[in-house]
Design a protein around this motif. Sequence first.
Motif, PDB file in Angstrom:
ATOM      1  N   SER A   1      38.629  39.376  41.111  1.00 36.31           N
ATOM      2  CA  SER A   1      37.891  40.329  40.264  1.00 36.31           C
ATOM      3  C   SER A   1      36.461  39.855  40.056  1.00 36.31           C
ATOM      4  O   SER A   1      35.508  40.635  40.179  1.00 36.31           O
ATOM      5  CB  SER A   1      38.580  40.475  38.910  1.00 36.31           C
TER       6      SER A   1
ATOM      7  N   TYR B   1      34.470  40.302  43.219  1.00 33.58           N
ATOM      8  CA  TYR B   1      34.175  41.727  43.457  1.00 33.58           C
ATOM      9  C   TYR B   1      33.017  42.157  42.554  1.00 33.58           C
ATOM     10  O   TYR B   1      32.067  42.782  43.001  1.00 33.58           O
ATOM     11  CB  TYR B   1      35.405  42.581  43.154  1.00 33.58           C
ATOM     12  N   LEU B   2      33.123  41.758  41.272  1.00 34.84           N
ATOM     13  CA  LEU B   2      32.102  42.164  40.309  1.00 34.84           C
ATOM     14  C   LEU B   2      30.740  41.579  40.666  1.00 34.84           C
ATOM     15  O   LEU B   2      29.720  42.266  40.602  1.00 34.84           O
ATOM     16  CB  LEU B   2      32.508  41.736  38.894  1.00 34.84           C
TER      17      LEU B   2
ATOM     18  N   ASN C   1      30.893  45.317  43.404  1.00 32.92           N
ATOM     19  CA  ASN C   1      32.030  46.220  43.695  1.00 32.92           C
ATOM     20  C   ASN C   1      32.868  46.419  42.425  1.00 32.92           C
ATOM     21  O   ASN C   1      33.965  45.874  42.300  1.00 32.92           O
ATOM     22  CB  ASN C   1      32.903  45.630  44.794  1.00 32.92           C
TER      23      ASN C   1
ATOM     24  N   SER D   1      36.135  48.437  43.063  1.00 34.93           N
ATOM     25  CA  SER D   1      37.103  47.617  43.823  1.00 34.93           C
ATOM     26  C   SER D   1      37.751  46.587  42.914  1.00 34.93           C
ATOM     27  O   SER D   1      38.959  46.325  43.020  1.00 34.93           O
ATOM     28  CB  SER D   1      36.414  46.887  44.969  1.00 34.93           C
ATOM     29  N   ALA D   2      36.937  45.994  41.994  1.00 38.34           N
ATOM     30  CA  ALA D   2      37.472  44.988  41.060  1.00 38.34           C
ATOM     31  C   ALA D   2      38.561  45.607  40.194  1.00 38.34           C
ATOM     32  O   ALA D   2      39.644  45.029  40.028  1.00 38.34           O
ATOM     33  CB  ALA D   2      36.362  44.434  40.195  1.00 38.34           C
TER      34      ALA D   2
ATOM     35  N   THR E   1      41.656  46.493  42.425  1.00 37.98           N
ATOM     36  CA  THR E   1      42.398  45.291  42.855  1.00 37.98           C
ATOM     37  C   THR E   1      43.217  44.739  41.705  1.00 37.98           C
ATOM     38  O   THR E   1      44.388  44.411  41.859  1.00 37.98           O
ATOM     39  CB  THR E   1      41.407  44.217  43.350  1.00 37.98           C
ATOM     40  N   ASN E   2      42.540  44.656  40.542  1.00 32.79           N
ATOM     41  CA  ASN E   2      43.224  44.116  39.369  1.00 32.79           C
ATOM     42  C   ASN E   2      44.484  44.913  39.063  1.00 32.79           C
ATOM     43  O   ASN E   2      45.582  44.365  38.947  1.00 32.79           O
ATOM     44  CB  ASN E   2      42.254  44.161  38.183  1.00 32.79           C
TER      45      ASN E   2
ATOM     46  N   ASN F   1      40.755  50.828  48.426  1.00 33.26           N
ATOM     47  CA  ASN F   1      39.645  49.899  48.635  1.00 33.26           C
ATOM     48  C   ASN F   1      38.533  50.537  49.450  1.00 33.26           C
ATOM     49  O   ASN F   1      37.357  50.325  49.162  1.00 33.26           O
ATOM     50  CB  ASN F   1      40.148  48.639  49.338  1.00 33.26           C
TER      51      ASN F   1
ATOM     52  N   ARG G   1      33.774  35.231  48.973  1.00 35.83           N
ATOM     53  CA  ARG G   1      34.965  36.076  49.024  1.00 35.83           C
ATOM     54  C   ARG G   1      35.791  35.779  50.270  1.00 35.83           C
ATOM     55  O   ARG G   1      37.026  35.680  50.206  1.00 35.83           O
ATOM     56  CB  ARG G   1      34.553  37.540  48.995  1.00 35.83           C
TER      57      ARG G   1
ATOM     58  N   PHE H   1      40.424  42.200  50.901  1.00 30.10           N
ATOM     59  CA  PHE H   1      39.504  41.599  49.923  1.00 30.10           C
ATOM     60  C   PHE H   1      38.378  40.849  50.649  1.00 30.10           C
ATOM     61  O   PHE H   1      37.201  40.989  50.316  1.00 30.10           O
ATOM     62  CB  PHE H   1      40.306  40.637  49.034  1.00 30.10           C
TER      63      PHE H   1
END
Lengths: 379, 134
Positions: A161, A164-165, A169, A172-173, A176-177, A249, A293, A369
């Motif tokens: 997360s 992503y942040l 993104n 996406s974060a 995904t979470n 995603n 990532r 990811f």
Amino acid sequence: MKRLFVFILALAAFLSFLSLGTSASEAMPPDYDNFLGAIPEDVAEVLPDGFFSNEADKVTSAVGEAAGVDSLIDIVIKAFTGGMGSALSLFASLVVLLALCALVGASGDSLSGSLSDGASFISSLAVATTVVGLQYGRFEAVGAYFANLRTIMTSLVPVMSVLYLSGGNVSSAAITNTTFVLCLDLIGILVTGLLMPAAIVCLALAMADSLQIGKAPSLSGVSDMIKKVITFVFGLASTLFAASMGIQNVLAASSDGVGARTVKYVAGNMIPVLGSTVADSLRTVAASTKLLRSTVGVAGIVIIAALVLPTLVSLWLTRLAFFASAAVGDMLGCSHEVKLLRQVASIYGYLMGAAAMTALLFVFALTVFALTSSAAGGI
Amino acid sequence: MEINTLKLCGFAIVGAAGAMLLREVRREFELPVRLTATVGLLTVCVLMAGPIVKYAAELFGLSPIAGEAATIVLRAVGIAMLTRLGSDFCRDMGVPSVAAALETAGKIEMLLLSLPLLSTALDTISGLLSQSGL
């Protein structure tokens, strides 16, 4: 064996593809320590020292080293040498008992019908008790594998997360979470509430089936149905999660990309003099986030590989020991015992399938990811 | 100990022929002769099985779990064979009801012998189920 080989090759291909061109010189995200703490000791032993560093360049090179095919082969060889002893001991124990069952069967002609039935019941019961008694440690190891997998993936969610942040993104974060937590919960429920109890019920049915004397109906149809239901549920859950994760995603990355481009456009045109510098800086940040990532994603896949390969090899060796004993039993004419051994071997096949399916689901999620482009830099 | 089949056959035939002759001449001696021949042959069987049991014990020693179960199976085979021998003897003497009762007793003894195995297997399954949270 073929399926195991294909699985190892697929994993190696994933890892070699993802480990290309990574180098950086910054700190790992703050939650990375929690992820390292969740790695089981036996897995940590096979990883290079740099894996546990807090400097990104050391971690990246260690992850690259650990993701090599030679390290994977090393893990498989260690698992083979470690599991071979227990599989051979299982095989030897079963062969001794089968030889005894054959002796009982052979002496059956010199006994009257009911006494012969009693003796063959006890010999079948002896094999069943030995087989069932040996499952404690093995089922416990499978349960521990799923628990470790969940712990590792749970500890990886905050790191993902954050990364992503920091790459911009945001959607996406969030996705995904949510998806990961849901997926982990569902796998937990499926494993503890369905897979392991079903395996034990199938074991009990196989035992009862092998102890039947005379023309009692076979129970193998019931356990076959249970196994089919498990495969269907696991396959459905994996496909749904993989598809949903992939599609969401892609959509989230596109939406994040549009948002980031707007920010860059506004910064470049509205802020005088410094505007273009801000846009360039965003690109640099995005590049380094993308690198981190990839490193974290590949590190996660390496851990999953180090966790799943020994489990699969051990399950496969146990399955092989049961099949080999069943072949010996066939030669000795122990039909009841052979039925039990074949059914137990098939339970191991389903456990292997479930373990591989869950691992591949997480490998897929981590690949998505690692490969999702950073919205901030359009990379 | 060297015993060959020829000697065993000779002993069995002499025993059977003796019993047959005594049935005609002195009927009261028939039974002791038959009993002596049977017990003699049984003793030889036990002596012959000695090396086999010793070898089996060595094999079972390699695997403690299988060894425990295997010991019970060997005892069950022993019970079945002795019961069969005893019941045949009773039938020869013309008392089939005693033979049937002996076979029933043998079966019950085998059942009792299998109880620890059965309870171990059931305990393991219930242990596995409780371990999985059921």
